[in-house]
Design a protein around this motif. Structure first.
Motif, mmCIF file in Angstrom:
data_model
loop_
_atom_site.group_PDB
_atom_site.id
_atom_site.type_symbol
_atom_site.label_atom_id
_atom_site.label_comp_id
_atom_site.label_asym_id
_atom_site.label_seq_id
_atom_site.Cartn_x
_atom_site.Cartn_y
_atom_site.Cartn_z
ATOM 1 N N THR A 81 13.941 -14.678 -29.346
ATOM 2 C CA THR A 81 13.371 -13.543 -29.410
ATOM 3 C C THR A 81 12.251 -13.762 -30.764
ATOM 4 O O THR A 81 13.086 -14.168 -31.471
ATOM 5 C CB THR A 81 14.586 -12.225 -29.495
ATOM 6 O OG1 THR A 81 15.324 -12.007 -28.492
ATOM 7 C CG2 THR A 81 14.024 -10.707 -29.102
ATOM 8 N N GLY A 82 11.602 -13.283 -30.564
ATOM 9 C CA GLY A 82 10.637 -13.611 -31.608
ATOM 10 C C GLY A 82 9.298 -12.044 -30.972
ATOM 11 O O GLY A 82 9.379 -12.014 -30.318
ATOM 12 N N LYS A 83 8.311 -12.724 -32.455
ATOM 13 C CA LYS A 83 6.842 -11.480 -32.100
ATOM 14 C C LYS A 83 5.820 -12.485 -31.579
ATOM 15 O O LYS A 83 6.373 -13.649 -31.964
ATOM 16 C CB LYS A 83 6.538 -10.918 -33.401
ATOM 17 C CG LYS A 83 7.761 -10.367 -34.715
ATOM 18 C CD LYS A 83 7.509 -8.387 -34.783
ATOM 19 C CE LYS A 83 8.821 -7.872 -34.667
ATOM 20 N NZ LYS A 83 8.421 -7.775 -36.097
ATOM 21 N N ASN B 207 2.813 -8.799 -31.947
ATOM 22 C CA ASN B 207 3.528 -8.674 -32.448
ATOM 23 C C ASN B 207 4.916 -6.826 -32.439
ATOM 24 O O ASN B 207 5.017 -6.030 -32.641
ATOM 25 C CB ASN B 207 2.676 -7.281 -33.627
ATOM 26 C CG ASN B 207 3.580 -7.697 -35.284
ATOM 27 O OD1 ASN B 207 4.787 -8.574 -35.738
ATOM 28 N ND2 ASN B 207 3.614 -6.543 -35.850
ATOM 29 N N GLN C 45 8.292 -7.399 -29.644
ATOM 30 C CA GLN C 45 9.312 -8.523 -29.789
ATOM 31 C C GLN C 45 9.649 -8.696 -28.353
ATOM 32 O O GLN C 45 9.213 -7.839 -27.136
ATOM 33 C CB GLN C 45 10.952 -7.231 -29.896
ATOM 34 C CG GLN C 45 11.118 -6.978 -31.243
ATOM 35 C CD GLN C 45 11.241 -8.335 -31.621
ATOM 36 O OE1 GLN C 45 11.261 -8.612 -32.823
ATOM 37 N NE2 GLN C 45 12.878 -8.847 -32.011
ATOM 38 N N GLU C 46 9.675 -9.756 -28.605
ATOM 39 C CA GLU C 46 9.734 -9.943 -26.345
ATOM 40 C C GLU C 46 10.566 -10.754 -26.462
ATOM 41 O O GLU C 46 11.210 -12.111 -27.448
ATOM 42 C CB GLU C 46 8.269 -10.680 -26.155
ATOM 43 C CG GLU C 46 7.690 -11.892 -26.718
ATOM 44 C CD GLU C 46 6.547 -12.712 -26.374
ATOM 45 O OE1 GLU C 46 6.413 -11.960 -24.695
ATOM 46 O OE2 GLU C 46 6.442 -13.467 -26.642
ATOM 47 N N THR C 47 10.784 -11.624 -25.494
ATOM 48 C CA THR C 47 12.360 -12.471 -24.945
ATOM 49 C C THR C 47 11.788 -13.272 -24.109
ATOM 50 O O THR C 47 11.538 -13.127 -23.052
ATOM 51 C CB THR C 47 13.776 -11.599 -24.223
ATOM 52 O OG1 THR C 47 14.346 -10.618 -25.166
ATOM 53 C CG2 THR C 47 14.821 -13.262 -24.211
#
Length: 411
Positions: A31-33, A37, A39-41
């Protein structure tokens, strides 16, 4: 049946596959930006490489070099290959979202079965590239497998012109198209249609098979419940029910394996796009060649008009010279000289374009022959495996009913 039959890769193995073993060993959720910007998996895939000669006699192999790559990075690599090698049928990536899915399976991108099939597909893509006589020698392919970089854009540098070429390429250009490539385009369209039909039929068959197995599940339940209220027949009914249950439970594994055969068909469905892409590139080169030829004809015509003073086409220039007197001899000679220079350059350009066109056809044809041979072999293997699997399913069905019949006979 899950592993792609990649023996072909090994035999034809060119430079890269001889030098290193390549695998996509596992997938992981992160999971990250993302760029905006949010959040996404997303899923990342672990690429493992090790030198092919690293296994000492009787010893353990050296630990592999590993790095994680996202699906989007694989896409970047493929775009780079498409632009750099316009005459090659670039191997396709596995699908981004599950399509032509037998509808009881989830079409979720993070679904573990889908991620696993995609892992197999990405590994297959890398092995196809690494076993290709031309692509396997590309330095960026090597970097992709071995260099950890935050972003592949660093070393995939698209010259502007090529991006423009890619854009033009998507607009269909009605150019005179050599018969050979017309045939190729027709071939890829037909292959596409046939595989689409196969995939649709397969999804329907899978549905029907699922129904048959579920019916056995119902039989199983009925027999077990019935066995509870019977004295002498109880045991027989219970074992018959048990046979039915086992049969019904086998369906999930079967359909999972079926998806793998479907993926092998899908690979060739996506390959047809790569074939069309080569056709479009050829159209583009042909088109440029024609434009250059038209331009040259126009310049020669202008020169002739200047030299003879006869303006064949009604033009503003012709009008003004009549109104304001003729231009001086020097001016005219200057223009003729400039045109001659320009004509010479035009002729050179045509020679170059023509040579480029011939080289393209020659290289493309070599690759197309290689591709057709690979396709025949792969599809034959996939279809034979699929048929064998169907036969073994039928045998199991017969076995289940023979067992049940024995149970009934003993009552």
């Amino acid at each position: 049946g899950h592993e792609h039959s990649l023996t072909g890769h090994k035999q034809r193995g060119t430079v890269l596959l001889r030098k290193m073993e390549i695998s996509v060993a596992e997938a992981d959720k992160r999971t990250g930006k993302n760029t905006v910007n949010m959040q996404e998996t997303y899923t990342v895939y672990l690429i493992e490489t090790r030198p092919a000669e690293s296994v000492p006699e009787g010893g353990t192999p050296a630990a592999p070099d590993t790095l994680w790559r996202r699906y989007s990075e694989f896409e970047l690599l493929r775009t780079y290959l498409l632009v750099t090698y316009p005459y090659i049928i670039i191997p396709p990536l596995p699908e981004k979202r599950a399509e032509f899915v037998w509808h009881k399976l989830s079409a979720d991108n993070l679904d573990p079965d889908f991620v696993e099939r995609r892992r197999v597909g990405l590994e297959n893509f890398l092995l196809r590239v690494a076993s290709h006589p031309v692509l396997s020698n590309d330095k960026i392919v090597f970097l992709f497998l071995t260099e950890v970089m935050n972003n592949l854009e660093y070393f995939i540098f698209f010259p502007e012109t090529q991006i423009i070429a890619l854009k033009i390429q998507t607009r269909f250009i009605s150019a005179v198209f050599s018969r050979r490539f017309m045939g190729l385009k027709h071939y890829s369209d037909e292959l596409n249609t046939i595989i689409l039909q196969l995939l649709r039929v397969r999804a329907r068959v899978a549905d029907r098979v699922y129904g048959v197995y579920k019916v056995h599940g119902n039989y199983g339940r009925v027999f077990s419940e019935w066995s509870a209220i019977e004295k002498e027949m109880g045991d027989g009914l219970q074992s018959a029910g048990h046979h039915m249950d086992t049969y019904a439970a086998a369906i999930d594994d079967i359909l999972e394996e079926e998806e793998h055969y479907a993926d092998q068909l899908k690979e060739y469905l996506f390959y047809t796009d790569s074939v069309r892409s080569v056709c479009r590139k050829h159209e583009l080169i042909q088109y440029e060649l024609e434009m250059a030829a038209q331009d040259l004809t126009y310049k020669k015509q202008q020169k002739e008009e200047l030299a003879t003073g006869a303006v064949r086409i009604f033009s503003l220039k012709g009008m003004t010279s009549k109104l304001f007197g003729q231009e001086s001899q020097e001016q005219r000679e200057g223009r003729i000289a400039a045109l001659e220079q320009s004509i010479q350059e035009g002729e050179e350009a045509i020679k170059e374009k023509d040579a480029e066109c011939q080289e393209f056809v020659q290289k493309a044809w070599t690759d197309i022959e290689r591709f057709k041979e690979q396709k025949d072999k792969d599809l034959r293997e996939a279809l034979i495996s699929y048929a064998i699997m169907q036969i073994s399913m039928c045998k199991k069905g017969i076995q289940v009913w023979s067992n049940a019949k024995e149970c009934f006979n003993k009552m």
